[in-house]
Structure formats: structure tokens, C-alpha cells
Design an enzyme around this catalytic site. Structure first.
Site, PDB file in Angstrom:
ATOM      1  N   ASP A  68     -49.338  71.685 -35.163  1.00 33.57           N
ATOM      2  CA  ASP A  68     -49.490  71.783 -36.603  1.00 33.57           C
ATOM      3  C   ASP A  68     -48.824  73.084 -37.038  1.00 33.57           C
ATOM      4  OD1 ASP A  68     -50.683  70.203 -38.794  1.00 33.57           O
ATOM      5  OD2 ASP A  68     -51.659  72.096 -39.274  1.00 33.57           O
ATOM      6  N   THR A  69     -48.138  73.029 -38.179  1.00 40.47           N
ATOM      7  CA  THR A  69     -47.355  74.187 -38.639  1.00 40.47           C
ATOM      8  C   THR A  69     -47.624  74.458 -40.105  1.00 40.47           C
ATOM      9  OG1 THR A  69     -45.582  73.726 -37.065  1.00 40.47           O
ATOM     10  CG2 THR A  69     -44.992  75.047 -38.966  1.00 40.47           C
TER      11      THR A  69
HETATM   12  P1  IMP Z   1     -45.866  69.971 -39.612  1.00 35.99           P
HETATM   13  O1  IMP Z   1     -47.241  70.384 -39.199  1.00 35.99           O
HETATM   14  O2  IMP Z   1     -44.818  70.239 -38.548  1.00 35.99           O
HETATM   15  O3  IMP Z   1     -45.818  68.567 -40.160  1.00 35.99           O
HETATM   16  O4  IMP Z   1     -45.456  70.945 -40.840  1.00 35.99           O
HETATM   17  C1  IMP Z   1     -46.178  70.955 -42.065  1.00 35.99           C
HETATM   18  C2  IMP Z   1     -45.277  71.429 -43.191  1.00 35.99           C
HETATM   19  O5  IMP Z   1     -44.881  72.794 -42.978  1.00 35.99           O
HETATM   20  C3  IMP Z   1     -43.958  70.663 -43.337  1.00 35.99           C
HETATM   21  O6  IMP Z   1     -44.120  69.531 -44.137  1.00 35.99           O
HETATM   22  C4  IMP Z   1     -43.062  71.696 -44.003  1.00 35.99           C
HETATM   23  O7  IMP Z   1     -43.311  71.755 -45.397  1.00 35.99           O
HETATM   24  C5  IMP Z   1     -43.535  72.990 -43.399  1.00 35.99           C
HETATM   25  N1  IMP Z   1     -42.732  73.345 -42.202  1.00 35.99           N
HETATM   26  C6  IMP Z   1     -43.090  73.161 -40.901  1.00 35.99           C
HETATM   27  N2  IMP Z   1     -42.130  73.609 -40.082  1.00 35.99           N
HETATM   28  C7  IMP Z   1     -41.154  74.093 -40.873  1.00 35.99           C
HETATM   29  C8  IMP Z   1     -39.887  74.677 -40.601  1.00 35.99           C
HETATM   30  O8  IMP Z   1     -39.461  74.873 -39.443  1.00 35.99           O
HETATM   31  N3  IMP Z   1     -39.156  75.041 -41.669  1.00 35.99           N
HETATM   32  C9  IMP Z   1     -39.568  74.852 -42.956  1.00 35.99           C
HETATM   33  N4  IMP Z   1     -40.723  74.285 -43.263  1.00 35.99           N
HETATM   34  C10 IMP Z   1     -41.529  73.912 -42.226  1.00 35.99           C
END
Ligand code: IMP
Length: 191
Positions: A68-69
Site C-alpha cells: 500500500d502506498t
Molecule cells: P497504491 O497503494 O499503489 O494503489 O497507491 C495509492 C495511490 O497513491 C495511487 O492511486 C496514486 O495516487 C498514489 N501513488 C502511489 N504510488 C505512486 C507513485 O509512484 N507516483 C505517484 N503517485 C503514486
């Protein structure tokens, strides 16, 4: 040994499969016929990563890792954080999210921010977490067309270009996700 990577993104899966030890075969959510939305309701990035890995273990019985990011902005007390994907609303539109963030930061003195990726791994009854952080700042305008999400308004520390203006290779070297994945690989190399 089989290990689920809780993603349906085949690119992510292939990338990580190439890095893990040969005896570990990664399975995607599709491979285990998991088609439902996995709950992400804990309110934190780390909590959601753990929740997803735990869900797969509980409902499908596989050892698993999930990531998760989020983007955490200092002047906004860590927002958008866990809400990064839907900061401007449920349409989950990257352009809307960036426009909202730029507006929120208009009169703020600090533009310091960092991306954070947490990978949670359930393996042999144990939970491990790995955190990758990339520090930087939010620009005042969008620059560049590469990447995704907030890349056009994020400049990593020491860089004059945004993540949307540098190559994917370069982003992976210094980026949050790459750092978390490297820790995961280092851990799995001991298995
Ligand atoms: P996820 O948990 O990887 O789905 O990331 C959640 C949200 O964080 C994504 O929908 C993006 O808006 C943002 N995000 C995650 N990784 C990145 C990145 O490497 N660059 C820019 N935005 C990111």
C-alpha cells in the site's frame, strides 16, 4: 514454494517475480480466483497493507504479501496519505487529485512531502513489514508526462525534475516502492 502477491497488475508481478529466489513462485489475485474487492479500511497505509495480506491468508489460505502506498505532505499533517488514490473524490482521478493538492498548498510555507510504501508479508505464521520512503517536495505546477498518480508534482530530494520527467529506471532506483521491494527480496533470499 507458492506466495501470493495481492495484485492484479501483471507488470508489478513480473517485475517482482524476476527478483525473488527461483524456488518462490508468485501468484496473482487472478491466479487464486480472488475477484472481490479486498477491504482497505484501517485508515493507515501500514494497516491497509497488513489487512490485505491477512485477508488472503484467512480467506484463501496462501502465504501472501500486499503493498500500500501514499503521499504524505508535511504541511497537511500527512494528507493525502492513505486517501491518496481518492483525494479529490471517488472518481480516483490523478489530475483532480493533483489540482486539489496544489490548491491546498497554495499559502503554505513548507512543501516537504514523501511517498511511503509499506509491504506486509505473511509467511509461515509470521507477519513482516517493509517500509520504503522517498523524500522530496511538491512543485507549484505539474511538470512532465511520464509515470502516474502524483508524479508530475513530486520532485525527489536532490532532483531538479519531477518523477514524471525522469526515466522509470531512475525512479525505481530512488523510489519508495523500489526500496520496500528491495527489503522484501533481501528477506525472501533467506528462505
Ligand atoms: P497504491 O497503494 O499503489 O494503489 O497507491 C495509492 C495511490 O497513491 C495511487 O492511486 C496514486 O495516487 C498514489 N501513488 C502511489 N504510488 C505512486 C507513485 O509512484 N507516483 C505517484 N503517485 C503514486
Amino acid at each position: 514454494m507458492q506466495l501470493v502477491f495481492a495484485t492484479n497488475n501483471q507488470n508489478k508481478l513480473r517485475e517482482v517475480q524476476a527478483l525473488v529466489p527461483k524456488h518462490i513462485k508468485l501468484l496473482s489475485l487472478e491466479d487464486i480466483l480472488c475477484i472481490e474487492d479486498i477491504p482497505e479500511t484501517t485508515g493507515t497505509i501500514k494497516g491497509n497493507a497488513i489487512q490485505k495480506a491477512e485477508y488472503i491468508k484467512t480467506h484463501y489460505g496462501y502465504d501472501c504479501f500486499a503493498d500500500d502506498t501514499g503521499l504524505e505532505v508535511e504541511a497537511l499533517n500527512g494528507a493525502p496519505g492513505v486517501d491518496s488514490a481518492q483525494y479529490a473524490g471517488p472518481q480516483r482521478n490523478a489530475d483532480d487529485n493533483m489540482t486539489k493538492l496544489l490548491a491546498q498548498l497554495k499559502n503554505k510555507a513548507s512543501r516537504q512531502a514523501h511517498f511511503k510504501t509499506v509491504i506486509a508479508l505473511y509467511i509461515n505464521g509470521n507477519l513482516e513489514t517493509f517500509t520504503g520512503i522517498c523524500k522530496g517536495e511538491i512543485t507549484t505546477k505539474k511538470h512532465g508526462k511520464k509515470g502516474f498518480g502524483y508524479d508530475p508534482i513530486f520532485k525527489a530530494e536532490g532532483y531538479t525534475k519531477t518523477f514524471a520527467e525522469i526515466s522509470l529506471d531512475e525512479k525505481n532506483k530512488i523510489g519508495h516502492r523500489g526500496k520496500a521491494v528491495n527489503q522484501l527480496i533481501e528477506f525472501l533470499n533467506k528462505y
